[in-house]
Every structure is written in C-alpha cells, then in structure tokens.
Design an enzyme around this catalytic site. Sequence first.
Site, mmCIF file in Angstrom:
data_model
loop_
_atom_site.group_PDB
_atom_site.id
_atom_site.type_symbol
_atom_site.label_atom_id
_atom_site.label_comp_id
_atom_site.label_asym_id
_atom_site.label_seq_id
_atom_site.Cartn_x
_atom_site.Cartn_y
_atom_site.Cartn_z
ATOM 1 N N CYS A 1 0.868 -1.176 0.000
ATOM 2 C CA CYS A 1 0.000 0.000 0.000
ATOM 3 C C CYS A 1 0.909 1.232 0.000
ATOM 4 O O CYS A 1 1.744 1.391 0.884
ATOM 5 C CB CYS A 1 -0.880 -0.025 1.248
ATOM 6 N N HIS B 1 -4.083 0.003 -6.169
ATOM 7 C CA HIS B 1 -5.371 -0.249 -6.826
ATOM 8 C C HIS B 1 -5.329 0.125 -8.318
ATOM 9 O O HIS B 1 -6.119 -0.373 -9.112
ATOM 10 C CB HIS B 1 -6.491 0.580 -6.185
ATOM 11 N N GLU C 1 -12.656 -0.823 -5.688
ATOM 12 C CA GLU C 1 -13.208 -1.672 -4.616
ATOM 13 C C GLU C 1 -14.615 -2.167 -4.964
ATOM 14 O O GLU C 1 -15.062 -3.194 -4.468
ATOM 15 C CB GLU C 1 -13.235 -0.928 -3.277
ATOM 16 N N CYS D 1 -0.483 3.945 -6.446
ATOM 17 C CA CYS D 1 -1.476 3.316 -5.570
ATOM 18 C C CYS D 1 -1.692 1.923 -6.140
ATOM 19 O O CYS D 1 -1.875 1.776 -7.359
ATOM 20 C CB CYS D 1 -2.784 4.096 -5.569
HETATM 21 N N1 DGL Z 1 -3.931 0.674 -2.379
HETATM 22 C C1 DGL Z 1 -3.514 1.633 -1.427
HETATM 23 C C2 DGL Z 1 -2.382 2.493 -1.854
HETATM 24 O O1 DGL Z 1 -1.526 1.990 -2.567
HETATM 25 C C3 DGL Z 1 -4.573 2.280 -0.582
HETATM 26 C C4 DGL Z 1 -5.687 2.933 -1.304
HETATM 27 C C5 DGL Z 1 -6.756 3.460 -0.349
HETATM 28 O O2 DGL Z 1 -7.253 2.688 0.461
HETATM 29 O O3 DGL Z 1 -7.075 4.667 -0.423
HETATM 30 O O4 DGL Z 1 -2.243 3.618 -1.473
#
Ligand code: DGL
Length: 284
Positions: A79, A192, A158, A190
């Site tokens: 993350c 995601h 998500e 990120c």
């Molecule tokens: N996937 C995470 C990141 O790399 C967190 C994203 C989130 O929960 O806002 O920052």
Amino acid sequence: MNFRKTEASKPIGMFDSGVGGLTIAAELLKELPGEKIIYFGDTANVPYGEKDEPQLIALADTITYFLVQKGVKAVVDACNSTSSVALDYLRERYALPIIGVIEPGVREALEKTKNGRIGVIATTATVMSRAHERTTRKLDPSVQVFGQACPKFVPLVEAGKISCKEAEAATREYLEPLMEREIDTLILGCTHYPFLSHLIKKFLGPEVSIVDPAVGTIKELKEILERNNMRNISLPSGFEEQEYYVSGDPALFKEVGGKLVGTSLGRIYQVPISVKIKKDRSAG
Ligand code: DGL
C-alpha cells in the site's frame, strides 16, 4: 540480519487497505513461484488515502503485528499510503524484512524518464506525504516529480467498476493536468490503479511510460530472500492456494478480488481490526 534455513518455509505477509495489494500479490506469484502469501485486506477501513499519518501508522502496525503472529518471514507493505509514512516505524519495531512500494517505483521511473519529468498518481495521503518527491530528490535531484491525487479511483476499484463511464471520466480529470506538465513517465502510486491501467494507457498514448511499482517491489523482495537463504520453491503458486484475511465482508472481497485478478481466491477469513480510528478527513 541472520536467518536460519527453516525461515524459508514460512509464508510472506502482505497487506493493503483492500483489493489493491492483489496487484503486488500477482507479481509475487509470477516471479516467486513456490512461496506462500498471507494477505491482509483492511476492507473495513478502506480508503486509506483519506486517513492521516497517525491513523495510517497505527493501522500498518496492527496489521504487521497480526502477520508477524502468523509466523511470516517478511512483510510486503503493498500500500503506497502506508509505505509513504509508516515504513521507518515498522522497520524499527519488527526484526524481519519489511518491503515498501515507494522506492522501487521511483527507481524504475528514474530509469525510464528521458525528459526528467515524472508524474505520480496516488491517493491524497500519498501525495500529501511527498514520499515520491523525497525519494526522487535522494536518488536524482535533477528530476522533477508532479503528484496528482485521484480520490475517485479506489472506491471504483473496490466496487469492481473498472471499465465504466465514471472511471473513464475520472481518468481524464486526473491525467489531463499531468499531460499539461509534459511528463514522459507516470508512476501508478497506488496499488489499486493497475486495475485501471487499460484506461490510463489509452488516455496517455504510447509516448508516456507507465511504471507499476509491483515489478521493482517483488525484485527487491526476491533479492532479500535469496541473500538470506529464505527462498521457498516448494508450494503451489495460484491465488486459490493463498490465505486471505479481511476486516470487512469476506464474500465481497472474494467476489471483487476474484473478478479483478481473473481467478478464484482461496479461503478468506474475517478478522476485525482493533485500532481506534478517528474520523476520516473526508467524513469531516
Ligand atoms: N492501495 C492503497 C495504496 O496503494 C490504498 C488505497 C486506499 O485505500 O485509499 O495507497
């Protein structure tokens, strides 16, 4: 660090706020076959990108403690939001290798950029921490970094909504200002966001190189494991065979995570996170 040979058979811990870290897990399963992952998705507290530094450190600490109790030999902080602010704290507190995602991404971007102008798309927390700028300054102060927060992306991923009109509009909204800065390299800051890379690539075109920090992160993990004789090559390497823990709804994680990685996930257990979380900034 000295590690006994038996360390090799232990699993690797990995965590994220939700399904995003599965992009790092995919790279691990591809590049380090035979290893076992214990994955923690803190889905009751997603999005991390709207939390402040003390909250992120407390969450990262609680999850790392959980993974260490499970007997992992290393932890991948999959993350960017926690890697930006909690890595030094975790490394001081736990006597096992802890790998983050910021520096590997910056290193690859520095190899790729020709005009010295790198864009970073990330959560609000990551952009505000300026972790990519700090790391870049340390490695090559001549390179400029332009951060762009993309708060709409994580809720879309998500929810498994990676190809809808809303995602396309958000991609345009976030990438246009970076194109105006004439970046030639973009870090997906990120975990995601690689699930949206088809839209990002389409918008940027072939002139801009895209960096997914998963590659460098797993390369770093591999070097650490091999250097310390901790590499395991004996276990099955599918998503199905790994172990997953989430703080929110396991059925939703299974459905969305499975859809995003294109294969069924293994058993998913629910574990509440007991850290006291103050209100998100977004919640006012
Ligand atoms: N996937 C995470 C990141 O790399 C967190 C994203 C989130 O929960 O806002 O920052």
